[in-house]
Structures are given as C-alpha cells and as structure tokens.
Design a protein around this motif. Structure first.
Motif, PDB file in Angstrom:
ATOM      1  N   THR A   1       0.834  -1.207   0.000  1.00 52.33           N
ATOM      2  CA  THR A   1       0.000   0.000   0.000  1.00 52.33           C
ATOM      3  C   THR A   1       0.865   1.251   0.000  1.00 52.33           C
ATOM      4  O   THR A   1       0.609   2.189  -0.759  1.00 52.33           O
ATOM      5  N   VAL A   2       1.881   1.273   0.831  1.00 55.61           N
ATOM      6  CA  VAL A   2       2.779   2.427   0.901  1.00 55.61           C
ATOM      7  C   VAL A   2       3.495   2.608  -0.435  1.00 55.61           C
ATOM      8  O   VAL A   2       3.618   3.728  -0.938  1.00 55.61           O
ATOM      9  N   LEU A  31      -2.706   7.886   1.981  1.00 55.73           N
ATOM     10  CA  LEU A  31      -1.647   6.888   2.131  1.00 55.73           C
ATOM     11  C   LEU A  31      -1.544   6.430   3.585  1.00 55.73           C
ATOM     12  O   LEU A  31      -1.464   5.227   3.857  1.00 55.73           O
ATOM     13  N   ALA A  32      -1.586   7.365   4.507  1.00 52.04           N
ATOM     14  CA  ALA A  32      -1.497   7.008   5.929  1.00 52.04           C
ATOM     15  C   ALA A  32      -2.685   6.147   6.352  1.00 52.04           C
ATOM     16  O   ALA A  32      -2.517   5.144   7.059  1.00 52.04           O
ATOM     17  N   LYS A  33      -3.880   6.515   5.897  1.00 50.28           N
ATOM     18  CA  LYS A  33      -5.076   5.737   6.240  1.00 50.28           C
ATOM     19  C   LYS A  33      -4.993   4.323   5.695  1.00 50.28           C
ATOM     20  O   LYS A  33      -5.308   3.350   6.379  1.00 50.28           O
ATOM     21  N   GLU A  34      -4.585   4.209   4.429  1.00 52.49           N
ATOM     22  CA  GLU A  34      -4.522   2.896   3.792  1.00 52.49           C
ATOM     23  C   GLU A  34      -3.425   2.028   4.394  1.00 52.49           C
ATOM     24  O   GLU A  34      -3.577   0.812   4.526  1.00 52.49           O
ATOM     25  N   ALA A  35      -2.308   2.629   4.756  1.00 50.44           N
ATOM     26  CA  ALA A  35      -1.214   1.863   5.357  1.00 50.44           C
ATOM     27  C   ALA A  35      -1.588   1.366   6.747  1.00 50.44           C
ATOM     28  O   ALA A  35      -1.106   0.325   7.203  1.00 50.44           O
ATOM     29  N   TYR A  36      -2.462   2.087   7.437  1.00 53.42           N
ATOM     30  CA  TYR A  36      -2.880   1.708   8.785  1.00 53.42           C
ATOM     31  C   TYR A  36      -3.962   0.634   8.782  1.00 53.42           C
ATOM     32  O   TYR A  36      -4.079  -0.137   9.739  1.00 53.42           O
ATOM     33  N   LYS A  37      -4.741   0.548   7.716  1.00 57.99           N
ATOM     34  CA  LYS A  37      -5.884  -0.373   7.668  1.00 57.99           C
ATOM     35  C   LYS A  37      -5.544  -1.818   8.040  1.00 57.99           C
ATOM     36  O   LYS A  37      -6.280  -2.428   8.808  1.00 57.99           O
ATOM     37  N   PRO A  38      -4.471  -2.402   7.528  1.00 57.73           N
ATOM     38  CA  PRO A  38      -4.196  -3.799   7.891  1.00 57.73           C
ATOM     39  C   PRO A  38      -3.994  -4.019   9.390  1.00 57.73           C
ATOM     40  O   PRO A  38      -4.220  -5.102   9.903  1.00 57.73           O
ATOM     41  N   TYR A  39      -3.572  -2.983  10.094  1.00 58.08           N
ATOM     42  CA  TYR A  39      -3.283  -3.109  11.514  1.00 58.08           C
ATOM     43  C   TYR A  39      -4.491  -2.818  12.407  1.00 58.08           C
ATOM     44  O   TYR A  39      -4.437  -3.061  13.607  1.00 58.08           O
ATOM     45  N   GLU A  40      -5.575  -2.292  11.838  1.00 58.08           N
ATOM     46  CA  GLU A  40      -6.749  -1.949  12.639  1.00 58.08           C
ATOM     47  C   GLU A  40      -7.295  -3.152  13.398  1.00 58.08           C
ATOM     48  O   GLU A  40      -7.596  -3.062  14.577  1.00 58.08           O
ATOM     49  N   GLY A  41      -7.420  -4.277  12.710  1.00 54.00           N
ATOM     50  CA  GLY A  41      -7.962  -5.474  13.348  1.00 54.00           C
ATOM     51  C   GLY A  41      -7.071  -5.981  14.465  1.00 54.00           C
ATOM     52  O   GLY A  41      -7.547  -6.385  15.531  1.00 54.00           O
TER      53      GLY A  41
END
Length: 112
Positions: free
Chosen positions: A25-26, A93-103
């Motif tokens: 993503t980044v 970019l910051a939002k998308e890079a963080y998404k995998p870690y939300e769960g």
C-alpha cells in the motif's frame, strides 16, 4: 510446549502478512505521489517557458508587468491546488497503510 511454538509461528506469519500488505500500500501511494509531483513539475516548467517567451515579445513595460502578474497569480493558485492534492494523497496513504493493523490493534487489551 508445541502449542506455544505454533502460536508464536502463526503470530509471526500473520505479522509478516500485515507488513507485506502495508508495504504494498505504501509503495503504491508513494508511486502515485511521485507521478503527481513529476506531472506538476513538467506542467510548471512548460508554463514558465511559455511566459518567458511572452515576456521577451512584450513591446511595453506595462504589457510585461501584466504578463508577469497574470503568471504569478496563476502559478500561486496552481501551487496551492497541487499542495492540497499532495496533502490529500499523503493522508490517504497514511489511512490505507494503517488499515491492515486496525484489526490487530483492536484485539489488544486496553492499558489501564
């Protein structure tokens, strides 16, 4: 003992998958930003060259000042629009890079 090893192994695999997804993503986001910056630079250079040609062809000082003033206004507006667009790309970019870690972060126990 074997159960703990399998848990650690699964955790390591899950974390690696998250890191790879985040890196992808980044990478895409940075590439999009680089394309935007390159396009803006090219456009800005072309506009500057066109204005320089107009300035060399100006017959009076008043006409030269008018050409230059129009260009500065246009360049400033273009810069502000581009800076806003790049800022939005960085935020996305910051939002998308963080998404995998939300769960994963949602499963962590709360610190008291």
């Amino acid at each position: 003992m074997m159960q703990n090893f399998e848990d650690v192994q699964k955790l390591g695999k899950d974390n690696m998958e998250l890191a790879v997804k985040s890196f992808g993503t980044v990478s895409k986001g940075v590439q999009a930003i680089a394309v935007e910056v390159a396009d803006y630079s090219k456009k800005s250079f072309e506009e500057g060259t066109a204005v320089a040609e107009k300035l060399f062809g100006a017959k009076t000082i008043d006409k030269a000042v008018e050409i230059q003033s129009t260009y500065f206004k246009s360049a400033y507006e273009s810069y502000v629009a581009q800076a806003t667009k790049i800022g939005e790309l960085y935020a996305d970019l910051a939002k998308e890079a963080y998404k995998p870690y939300e769960g994963v972060l949602g499963k962590l126990p709360a610190v008291k």
